[in-house]
Design an enzyme around this catalytic site. Sequence first.
Site, PDB file in Angstrom:
ATOM      1  N   HIS B 113       1.038  -1.001  -0.570  1.00  0.00           N
ATOM      2  CA  HIS B 113      -0.046  -0.150  -0.163  1.00  0.00           C
ATOM      3  C   HIS B 113       0.679   1.542   0.115  1.00  0.00           C
ATOM      4  O   HIS B 113       1.900   1.555   0.520  1.00  0.00           O
ATOM      5  CB  HIS B 113      -0.648  -0.338   1.257  1.00  0.00           C
ATOM      6  CG  HIS B 113      -2.484   0.815   1.730  1.00  0.00           C
ATOM      7  ND1 HIS B 113      -1.715   2.280   1.751  1.00  0.00           N
ATOM      8  CD2 HIS B 113      -2.777   0.761   0.833  1.00  0.00           C
ATOM      9  CE1 HIS B 113      -2.956   3.193   1.840  1.00  0.00           C
ATOM     10  NE2 HIS B 113      -3.324   2.364   1.130  1.00  0.00           N
ATOM     11  N   ASP B 185       2.655  -5.086   7.710  1.00  0.00           N
ATOM     12  CA  ASP B 185       1.447  -4.062   8.142  1.00  0.00           C
ATOM     13  C   ASP B 185       0.394  -5.229   7.750  1.00  0.00           C
ATOM     14  O   ASP B 185       0.316  -5.744   7.262  1.00  0.00           O
ATOM     15  CB  ASP B 185       1.557  -3.513   5.910  1.00  0.00           C
ATOM     16  CG  ASP B 185       0.934  -2.130   5.892  1.00  0.00           C
ATOM     17  OD1 ASP B 185      -0.115  -2.961   6.433  1.00  0.00           O
ATOM     18  OD2 ASP B 185       0.025  -1.572   5.182  1.00  0.00           O
ATOM     19  N   GLN B 188      -4.831  -5.299   6.195  1.00  0.00           N
ATOM     20  CA  GLN B 188      -6.163  -6.521   6.278  1.00  0.00           C
ATOM     21  C   GLN B 188      -6.139  -7.477   7.165  1.00  0.00           C
ATOM     22  O   GLN B 188      -6.922  -8.496   6.534  1.00  0.00           O
ATOM     23  CB  GLN B 188      -5.782  -6.095   4.733  1.00  0.00           C
ATOM     24  CG  GLN B 188      -5.902  -5.225   3.537  1.00  0.00           C
ATOM     25  CD  GLN B 188      -6.852  -4.236   3.461  1.00  0.00           C
ATOM     26  OE1 GLN B 188      -8.154  -4.763   4.703  1.00  0.00           O
ATOM     27  NE2 GLN B 188      -7.446  -3.239   3.371  1.00  0.00           N
ATOM     28  N   LYS B 211     -10.952  -0.674  10.470  1.00  0.00           N
ATOM     29  CA  LYS B 211     -11.030  -1.306   8.967  1.00  0.00           C
ATOM     30  C   LYS B 211     -11.482  -2.612   9.317  1.00  0.00           C
ATOM     31  O   LYS B 211     -11.761  -3.971   9.532  1.00  0.00           O
ATOM     32  CB  LYS B 211      -8.859  -1.975   7.984  1.00  0.00           C
ATOM     33  CG  LYS B 211      -9.367  -0.660   7.074  1.00  0.00           C
ATOM     34  CD  LYS B 211      -8.685  -1.520   6.674  1.00  0.00           C
ATOM     35  CE  LYS B 211      -7.295   0.272   5.850  1.00  0.00           C
ATOM     36  NZ  LYS B 211      -8.075   0.503   4.676  1.00  0.00           N
TER      37      LYS B 211
HETATM   38  C1  PLP Z   1      -1.914  -2.954   3.442  1.00  0.00           C
HETATM   39  C2  PLP Z   1      -2.989  -1.374   3.958  1.00  0.00           C
HETATM   40  N1  PLP Z   1      -1.723  -0.583   4.423  1.00  0.00           N
HETATM   41  C3  PLP Z   1      -2.378   0.507   4.646  1.00  0.00           C
HETATM   42  C4  PLP Z   1      -3.154   1.144   4.985  1.00  0.00           C
HETATM   43  C5  PLP Z   1      -3.502   1.873   5.462  1.00  0.00           C
HETATM   44  O1  PLP Z   1      -4.899   2.690   6.591  1.00  0.00           O
HETATM   45  P1  PLP Z   1      -4.542   3.862   7.375  1.00  0.00           P
HETATM   46  O2  PLP Z   1      -5.651   5.216   5.935  1.00  0.00           O
HETATM   47  O3  PLP Z   1      -5.926   3.549   7.792  1.00  0.00           O
HETATM   48  O4  PLP Z   1      -3.534   4.973   7.311  1.00  0.00           O
HETATM   49  C6  PLP Z   1      -4.494   0.468   4.511  1.00  0.00           C
HETATM   50  C7  PLP Z   1      -5.710   1.179   4.109  1.00  0.00           C
HETATM   51  O5  PLP Z   1      -6.596   1.091   2.912  1.00  0.00           O
HETATM   52  C8  PLP Z   1      -4.153  -0.749   3.677  1.00  0.00           C
HETATM   53  O6  PLP Z   1      -4.616  -1.427   3.329  1.00  0.00           O
END
Ligand code: PLP
Lengths: 474, 393
Positions: B113, B185, B188, B211
């Site tokens: 991401h 991370d 998900q 999420k």
């Molecule tokens: C794999 C992954 N990492 C990080 C994030 C970022 O999360 P946040 O926007 O809650 O900081 C997301 C959000 O879509 C994600 O899917």
Amino acid sequence: MPAVAHLTHSRFWPLYRGMRRFEHLSLDEQRAVQWLHFADLLRHAVEHVPLHKQHFADAGLTPDNIQSFDDLPRVPITTKAQIQRQFPDGVTASNSDKANWQYVSTRGTANRLMAIHDFAKRDAVRATAVRASHLSGDYRLGKVSAEIPPNICNIVCGDEGQELEGVLPHVWTMVKNKKFRDRQSISDLRGLIERGWIFRRRTYPPFGGQGTHIPDDRLDDYVARLRRDRPTILKALPTYLLQIARHVQRKNLPPLPVHAVKPMGSSVSPKMRTLIETSFTGHYREDYGSAEFGDMACDCPQRDGLHVFMDLFVIEVVKDNKPVPPGTLGKVLITDLTNRAMPMIRYEIGDVGRFAPEPCTCGRASPRVYIEGRLQDTVIDDEGNAYTNDMLMDYFYDQPGVDDFQLIEKRPRRFELLVVPTPGGQLDLESLTRRVAEFLGRSAQVQCFTAKSIRPEESGKFRFVKSCTFDRLG
Amino acid sequence: MRDTRDDFPLLKRRIDGHRLVYLDSAATSLKPQAVIDAVTRFYTHHTANVHRAVHTLAEEATELYEDARRSLARFIHAHENEIVFTRGSTESINLVRHGMPGLRRTLTTTLEHHSNLLPWGYEEQSTVVSVDRNGQFDMQALEAALKQGVDLVAFSHVSNALGTVQPVKELTAKAHAAGALVLLDAAQSVPHMPVNVKDLGVDFMVFSAHKMLGPGGVGALYGKIDLLERMGPWQLGGHIVDGVHLEDYDLQEPPHRFEAGTPAIEAVIGWGAAVEYLSDLGMSQVRTHDLELVAYALQQLAKMPSITLLGPTDPERRCGSVSFHVKGLEAHGVARMLSNRSNILVRSGFHCAQPLHESLGLLPSVRASFYIYNTREDIDALCEALKAIVTFL
Ligand SMILES: Cc1ncc(COP(=O)(O)O)c(C=O)c1O
Ligand SMILES: [Zn+2]
């Protein structure tokens, strides 16, 4: 040049010549042709398209009940919501060859209408584009045209376009990937040849997300491009045109070499027109079109209203589903006579406008329509008076010290006015507030704020008026 | 797992008389009544700032806030002082980047991401390992880089674009053997499966409340306590210090030294309620439900010739979502048709993973993502609507 055009499609020239001949017919002759197309489309749609079949069944009608244009108000209106609910299967003709289909406007915000064109419609759109550029802008194939499209998002959405690719790199990719027979590649190639070699269209980058006001060096860049390309036609969002024109004035630059300057998406106010015409060598010209329909009408040398392409469209102006007399404002309905894959009948396009009461002195017989803005940008006061986008633009650009504005009706009759002050100008916010409240009619309450720039919507386009009373129009 | 749909008030909403089929939980999840109630209860009965005063309300608020931290710690098998509250996964990653000394050579992947790529991937001494179409890392490149020396390896447990689940334990062992720290991370994964940080062995882990049924605007950084102790604060302000003198100040112990200013108290408390809710359901059951939906979606979508699925074909190697292309149609067109025709809400685009799409030569894709309130009927509705659209091509 016609030889190159032949490469891209063979129906183009006969169509174009037919269109040119049509323009010379009398009004009665044009109407007769229009009626034949309309009656034929109606029969086709009611027989083959679930939505229209249903509409007629619900109204207890058959196409035979519609005998002339006088019966038009009996034909059910089509709304965007109805189409979106049933797109594509419910709104397309069951007997149309799907292999010939092209989806239109699949990008953009959720609210944008998607449509389907078949080959015939595509050819018509192409030929009509040349017709509109020729009649309104003296454009001829082979000359250069330039375009500054709205800022579209490609970070989140992803840019799926081919626009930036040249013809030769595309051919090379096809060679490399052995995709000579691939429909999509061929169709893309056709589009590229058309844009790059036939229309010689130059696409300049949009202003970007920060809004109406961008730094001088970026404006200089547009100036340089226009001096280099000397396009016959420049088409851009009205805001972009205005900012470039102002830049030319501020910097005392000689007028930019463009023969016809055309706004994209909406028109500009008379005062802006004058400004544009002093900043460019040519004239301000207008046409009316959209991605779903192509060009529907265009102006003439009189530059007073847009002549409807009656061989291709029926344009109506209605209020409460009843036709209004010429000169009266109402909602615009579009019937597309050439799209048989996805027939659009009395489609509420979301614009407001009026027909000109008199025939035009230019000699073209077709009636002229004035498009005055989006319905959603039309403010209606307690007495039922409408303030269209065009009227409000005229008003605000006439106010001393106002460089740009955005009028938002938050609740009925409660307005928030955002003003970008003219650099070095004198803006008296208090008296402006008072004048605006008076202008907008009894019970209007206005709060004024200043801003550095008006920001574009998600779609990349600008809205200068946002109304919450537009449904009062009927 | 029990049927949870009645717990989600938004699912009762009708648009044009039709129900919603929400298939965008990977972007953010719906909220159950229990979470909404917890937030409302805090506003109604306990509103006060935390850690600041000795009056009744402040003590209650602090207790509720710290309770949530404890629930969360238990949820991922961490110690409560190893949980730092942040604004979300993104801020957690940035906190490590700015707070942890000695991270010069970092390694990440094209699968990430943007929020796990931008902080790492553009430095002089960073390596970005590519992945194949299934989201599997180029192990040769990864091992070669590790041999060269890496300070931190950052990767996602579950890809939000391809749905791929990574073998975290193995990768972590490899990284540790080469002397690198690991940041996971888990944005998900934590919502969908049991996650045990001690068992995985990772050094840092980030995830977001929104999420996993919780409110927006809050997330967490898990860090092994000895690492958190070596980290300095990134933002300075109230609550991070023990004592402030004119010439210097004494930092609080972790996690408080990282939580400058007034936090999103009600969001943290709502998150606590979300974690309790998920624990009651049982995370193993949540994962089973997820596997079932993913397997069913893969199976049903594979039957349609105009659909090309992305990512692994084995449902066991995936989690939470299914991404695909529809032949002859742009992803956005598909998403808009699904929404307009049938209130089926899916995501289209690059899913904040543009380098992934570009490096694999993929166009923007359509993503249907699932959670505890989704059912086979939702997938049937998706397939049916897709059929109506694609038989039209
Ligand atoms: C794999 C992954 N990492 C990080 C994030 C970022 O999360 P946040 O926007 O809650 O900081 C997301 C959000 O879509 C994600 O899917
Ligand atoms: Zn005329």
